[in-house]
Design a protein around this motif. Structure first.
Motif, short mmCIF file in Angstrom:
data_model
loop_
_atom_site.label_atom_id
_atom_site.label_comp_id
_atom_site.label_asym_id
_atom_site.label_seq_id
_atom_site.Cartn_x
_atom_site.Cartn_y
_atom_site.Cartn_z
N ILE A 31 0.87 -1.17 0.00
CA ILE A 31 0.00 0.00 0.00
C ILE A 31 0.91 1.23 0.00
CG2 ILE A 31 -1.69 1.32 1.34
CD1 ILE A 31 -2.96 -1.19 0.31
N ASP A 33 1.43 4.48 1.09
CA ASP A 33 1.01 5.51 2.04
C ASP A 33 2.23 6.30 2.48
OD1 ASP A 33 -0.72 6.94 3.65
OD2 ASP A 33 -0.78 5.44 5.24
N GLU A 46 -1.78 1.06 -4.61
CA GLU A 46 -0.94 -0.10 -4.29
C GLU A 46 0.05 -0.34 -5.43
OE1 GLU A 46 -1.96 -4.78 -3.35
OE2 GLU A 46 -3.46 -3.24 -2.93
N LYS A 72 0.86 -8.79 1.60
CA LYS A 72 0.85 -7.35 1.31
C LYS A 72 1.38 -6.59 2.52
CE LYS A 72 -3.03 -5.86 -0.38
NZ LYS A 72 -4.38 -5.28 -0.59
N TRP A 74 2.20 -2.52 4.18
CA TRP A 74 1.74 -1.13 4.19
C TRP A 74 2.99 -0.28 4.39
CZ3 TRP A 74 -0.70 0.77 9.35
CH2 TRP A 74 -0.92 2.15 9.31
N GLU A 89 -8.00 -0.82 9.27
CA GLU A 89 -8.31 -0.68 7.85
C GLU A 89 -7.28 -1.42 6.99
OE1 GLU A 89 -8.40 2.90 4.56
OE2 GLU A 89 -9.04 3.36 6.61
N ARG A 90 -6.01 -1.25 7.31
CA ARG A 90 -4.95 -1.92 6.54
C ARG A 90 -5.03 -3.44 6.70
NH1 ARG A 90 -5.09 2.11 3.86
NH2 ARG A 90 -3.55 3.77 4.05
N LYS A 91 -5.36 -3.90 7.90
CA LYS A 91 -5.52 -5.34 8.10
C LYS A 91 -6.68 -5.87 7.25
CE LYS A 91 -5.19 -6.84 12.44
NZ LYS A 91 -5.24 -6.88 13.92
N GLN A 92 -7.78 -5.11 7.19
CA GLN A 92 -8.92 -5.52 6.37
C GLN A 92 -8.57 -5.53 4.89
OE1 GLN A 92 -12.06 -2.87 7.59
NE2 GLN A 92 -12.51 -4.04 9.44
N GLU A 93 -7.61 -4.70 4.49
CA GLU A 93 -7.15 -4.68 3.10
C GLU A 93 -6.16 -5.81 2.81
OE1 GLU A 93 -7.42 0.12 2.23
OE2 GLU A 93 -5.55 -0.70 3.00
N GLY A 94 -5.81 -6.58 3.85
CA GLY A 94 -4.95 -7.73 3.66
C GLY A 94 -3.50 -7.53 4.02
N CYS A 95 -3.15 -6.41 4.61
CA CYS A 95 -1.75 -6.16 4.99
C CYS A 95 -1.37 -7.00 6.20
CB CYS A 95 -1.53 -4.68 5.32
SG CYS A 95 -1.70 -3.59 3.90
#
Length: 158
Positions: A31, A33, A46, A72, A74, A89-95
């Protein structure tokens, strides 16, 4: 400056301690950021790692007997912005980890058309409500010589 390939390793914050525990991390994407990557390639949320480089790293780690997990990461250059809601949020995105350089290095490597490999070892644990600030001497620094050998093996394999 003439570099033909990059191999990078270092510590990261862990967002999923259960799956990462005692394994090296192979970033397959990051990600974006942070600010640096946007100076090298077009904006996007990404950036993907080169699949060929990932396969080389998997092979080296397997041949050397090191357990690993691919996932993934971050990339953030603002450590005081790693708030609980953003971590969730980042965990939910798979990080599975947070670090400070992967997206930037992936962007530079793509821009320069050179191979890049990165592996990470977990240090701080951010997977729960309480930040577990881990001592690098216990979570990786004592293995720096071992990681350097792995980095040389990766460089040779590239």
């Amino acid at each position: 400056m003439g570099a033909k390939k990059f191999v990078l390793f270092g510590s990261c914050g862990v967002l999923d301690d259960d799956s990462v525990k005692d394994k090296l991390i192979i970033p397959i994407s990051a990600i974006r950021d942070e600010g640096t990557s946007y100076h090298y390639i077009a904006p996007s949320p990404e950036i993907e790692a080169d699949p060929h480089s990932v396969k080389i790293l998997e092979s080296v780690l397997s041949d050397c007997g090191y357990p690993f997990i691919k996932g993934k990461t971050w990339t953030s250059d603002a450590i005081y912005r790693e708030t609980l809601p953003l971590i969730q949020e980042r965990k939910q995105e798979g990080c599975i980890a947070v670090e400070m350089e992967c997206a930037s290095m992936l962007a530079v490597a793509k821009y320069r058309h050179i191979p890049f490999i990165q592996f990470l070892y977990g240090a701080d644990d951010l997977s729960s409500e309480v930040w577990d600030i881990r001592d690098l001497a216990s979570y990786g620094l004592t293995n720096a010589e071992k990681y350097m050998v792995l980095a040389f093996e990766c460089g040779l394999a590239l």
